[in-house]
Write a protein that holds these residues in place. Structure first.
Motif, PDB file in Angstrom:
ATOM      1  N   LYS A 555     -23.081 -58.967  44.195  1.00 50.17           N
ATOM      2  CA  LYS A 555     -22.413 -59.063  45.502  1.00 50.17           C
ATOM      3  C   LYS A 555     -20.987 -59.605  45.386  1.00 50.17           C
ATOM      4  CE  LYS A 555     -26.775 -59.601  48.020  1.00 50.17           C
ATOM      5  NZ  LYS A 555     -26.849 -58.143  48.250  1.00 50.17           N
ATOM      6  N   ASN A 558     -17.780 -54.621  46.566  1.00 48.71           N
ATOM      7  CA  ASN A 558     -18.410 -53.704  47.513  1.00 48.71           C
ATOM      8  C   ASN A 558     -17.784 -52.320  47.435  1.00 48.71           C
ATOM      9  OD1 ASN A 558     -20.298 -55.443  48.581  1.00 48.71           O
ATOM     10  ND2 ASN A 558     -19.019 -56.055  50.322  1.00 48.71           N
ATOM     11  N   ALA A 574     -15.770 -58.247  47.547  1.00 47.42           N
ATOM     12  CA  ALA A 574     -16.611 -58.545  48.707  1.00 47.42           C
ATOM     13  C   ALA A 574     -15.993 -59.690  49.505  1.00 47.42           C
ATOM     14  CB  ALA A 574     -18.016 -58.909  48.256  1.00 47.42           C
TER      15      ALA A 574
END
Length: 578
Positions: A555, A558, A574
């Protein structure tokens, strides 16, 4: 062949303690063996030819025994080669190994128009052989016929079916073909009657004073071709165990079976439905996503089936044999009578521009016959069917099929397993630091499963040309991940390190973690495509893709689109709340 290459061949014979497909050793200390012509014929008729080594004692572990009168043995061997039909032009040389004199003969594969090569003293019926495993086997009458037919263009599909008439054709299929052919303004069929058009297309051929359907015309457009040739269909059997003939736990010999008749355009869908009825679904992981797929991709099965029914031998001796589809727990086999035709070889299957059709009339018709209920023709991938099959298997993460050309038959075998399963992917992580291409990782996965990898098989799994394949395989050897066996046309590769050793080697040779570089680059640039990142960091596209997948899983990065396969896909760091 150099002395070093010969020494390597002898080492392999001594290691395996048996002759090889392309290598035969004989003691021949004072004279030639009485039936040595069998091996000369066999090598001449076998793809790749072979090497004959005289002066090795096969009964003593292929120890070097030497040849006493080398000059006479060479002369006798050259004379024997001249007694073959056509004469065999072998390269005969002398070599010194461990102080002993050996006679080496390199037997070339005969040209297609010269096969089968046979010994004149035994005649064509008894003097033609083929190499099978480590021995020589006499060619059957049918195999001899197939080889002779391959010298030119067979016309068995143009043969008249004298018992049939034009009323035995399927009106819907005929209409679909002629409508398609008449669509263009310049079509020669626009101003011809249906009967005249079918004659031009050789769907109808003249027999004595009347016009009757041809075999190819019936198979492409007939209402029920099996009325005249009962075995020109497809049989289907599902077996309970991997071994043919071995019953299941309840004594059952098969789990499902069927016979499929009709013209080829109506034949394929029922066979595919029977296959699907007996298939399970499996899961593969692409990046962060899981996909459920059938055990065997439909596109691959369709291409294999089309090839089997279109390229099967239609000569008189083969008309009693159907195409066979055999499903086992661990594999799926599709077998058709008649081996590969023309210049096509197993090693070159799937290469662009490599194509040859045994049944030209049938193939030409099926390129324009629509499949009932589908917006496509039967043969829409002329010359590219094998390539399409290999591509869809690569996409599904499956092993490539095994092709076996046995002259009398051609067989495609699909292994029933996911090549890149979770265990294999975990194992490949141990070599992730080597910055390998996806094709190199696929080759390592095949080797881990015990498969043999050669230049030809690497071309099939990768779709790359021979020069790139040689470079990528050489890179794996240079990195110490695989070892090379043999030289020249018999080169193959095997894993050099066990997984623990690879892991230890990785810890010593691991390349830098690229995540920090990618994060820094995206922080400065904002949004970039995968290709942009690869160019700016000087990395391969595959390497960047793997690091981006890790960053997405963590994460940190993105996508700006829904999937990575979107042509407009770009990546950014992200943000909180994403």
């Amino acid at each position: 062949m150099t002395t070093a290459e010969l020494s390597e061949l002898i080492t392999r014979l001594q290691e395996f303690r048996t002759d090889l497909v392309h290598v035969e050793a004989k003691r021949s200390q004072r004279a030639l063996p009485s039936r040595l012509w069998e091996t000369i014929s066999a090598f001449s008729n076998t793809p790749g030819g072979g090497v004959l080594i005289l002066g090795l004692d096969e009964s003593n572990g292929f120890a070097t025994s030497g040849v006493d009168n080398a000059k006479k043995v060479m002369q006798d061997l050259a004379s024997l080669c001249d007694e073959m039909q056509p004469p065999v032009r072998a390269l005969i040389e002398l070599h010194k190994i461990e102080g002993a004199t050996l006679v080496l003969a390199e037997i070339p594969e005969a040209e297609l128009g010269q096969k089968p090569v046979y010994y004149r003293g035994a005649g064509l019926t008894n003097g033609a052989f083929i190499r099978v495993a480590d021995g020589d086997r006499k060619l059957s009458q049918y195999e001899v016929q197939v080889m002779i037919a391959s010298r030119g263009q067979p016309r068995d599909d143009e043969a008249p079916v004298v018992e049939a008439t034009s009323t035995d054709l399927d009106p819907e299929l005929v209409r679909g073909l002629l409508d398609r052919l008449r669509r263009t303004d310049r079509s020669i069929f626009r101003d011809r009657t249906d009967e005249e058009a079918l004659r031009v297309l050789k769907v109808l051929v003249k027999h004595q004073d009347r016009w009757v359907p041809s075999i190819g015309g019936l198979l492409a457009l007939g209402a029920f071709p099996q009325q005249f040739f009962s075995e020109l269909g497809v049989t289907f059997v599902v077996y309970p165990t991997p071994n043919l003939g071995e019953p299941g736990p309840r004594g059952e010999r098969f789990l499902d079976q069927g016979r499929f008749d009709g013209p080829i355009p109506r034949l394929l869908e029922p066979v595919l439905k029977a296959l699907q009825r007996n298939m399970k679904r499996r899961a593969i992981v692409r990046g962060l996503f899981r996909e459920d797929l059938w055990e065997y991709p439909e596109t691959a099965l369709r291409e294999a089936l089309v090839n089997a029914v279109v390229h099967r031998d239609l000569s008189a001796l083969a008309r009693g044999t159907p195409v066979q589809v055999r499903m086992f727990p661990d594999r799926l086999e599709i077998v058709n009578p008649g081996g590969l035709f023309g210049p096509v070889t197993v090693d070159r299957l799937g290469e662009e521009g490599i194509s040859s059709s045994r049944n030209q009339l049938l193939m030409k018709l099926l390129e324009d016959v629509p499949v009932p209920g589908r917006n496509e023709v039967v043969c829409e991938n002329r010359g590219s069917g094998i390539g399409a099959m290999l591509a869809v298997l690569r996409q599904a993460g499956m092993s490539p099929p095994h092709f076996a050309d046995r002259i009398a038959t051609f067989q495609v075998t699909f292994p029933n397993h996911t090549l890149l399963d979770s265990e294999t992917l975990a194992w490949l992580e141990t070599v992730d630091g080597y910055d390998l291409t996806d094709n190199q990782r696929m080759a390592l996965a095949l080797l881990r499963r015990g498969e043999q990898v050669t230049n030809a098989s690497y071309r099939q799994i990768s779709g790359l040309d021979s020069r790139v394949v040689t470079r990528e395989l050489g890179d794996l050897v240079q990195r110490g991940l695989v070892d090379q066996d043999g030289t020249g046309r018999w080169t193959s590769y095997h894993l050099a390190l066990t997984p623990p050793a690879i892991a230890q080697s990785r810890s010593r040779r691991r390349r830098a973690d690229r995540r920090g570089e990618i994060v820094t680059l995206l922080g400065a640039a904002g949004e970039l495509s995968r290709a942009d990142i690869a160019v700016r960091l000087g990395l391969s596209d595959e390497t960047v893709g793997r690091w981006l997948a890790k960053l997405r899983a963590e994460k940190i990065v993105n996508l700006t689109t829904r999937t990575a396969r979107d042509p407009n896909a770009r990546y950014r760091l992200a943000h909180p709340g994403d």
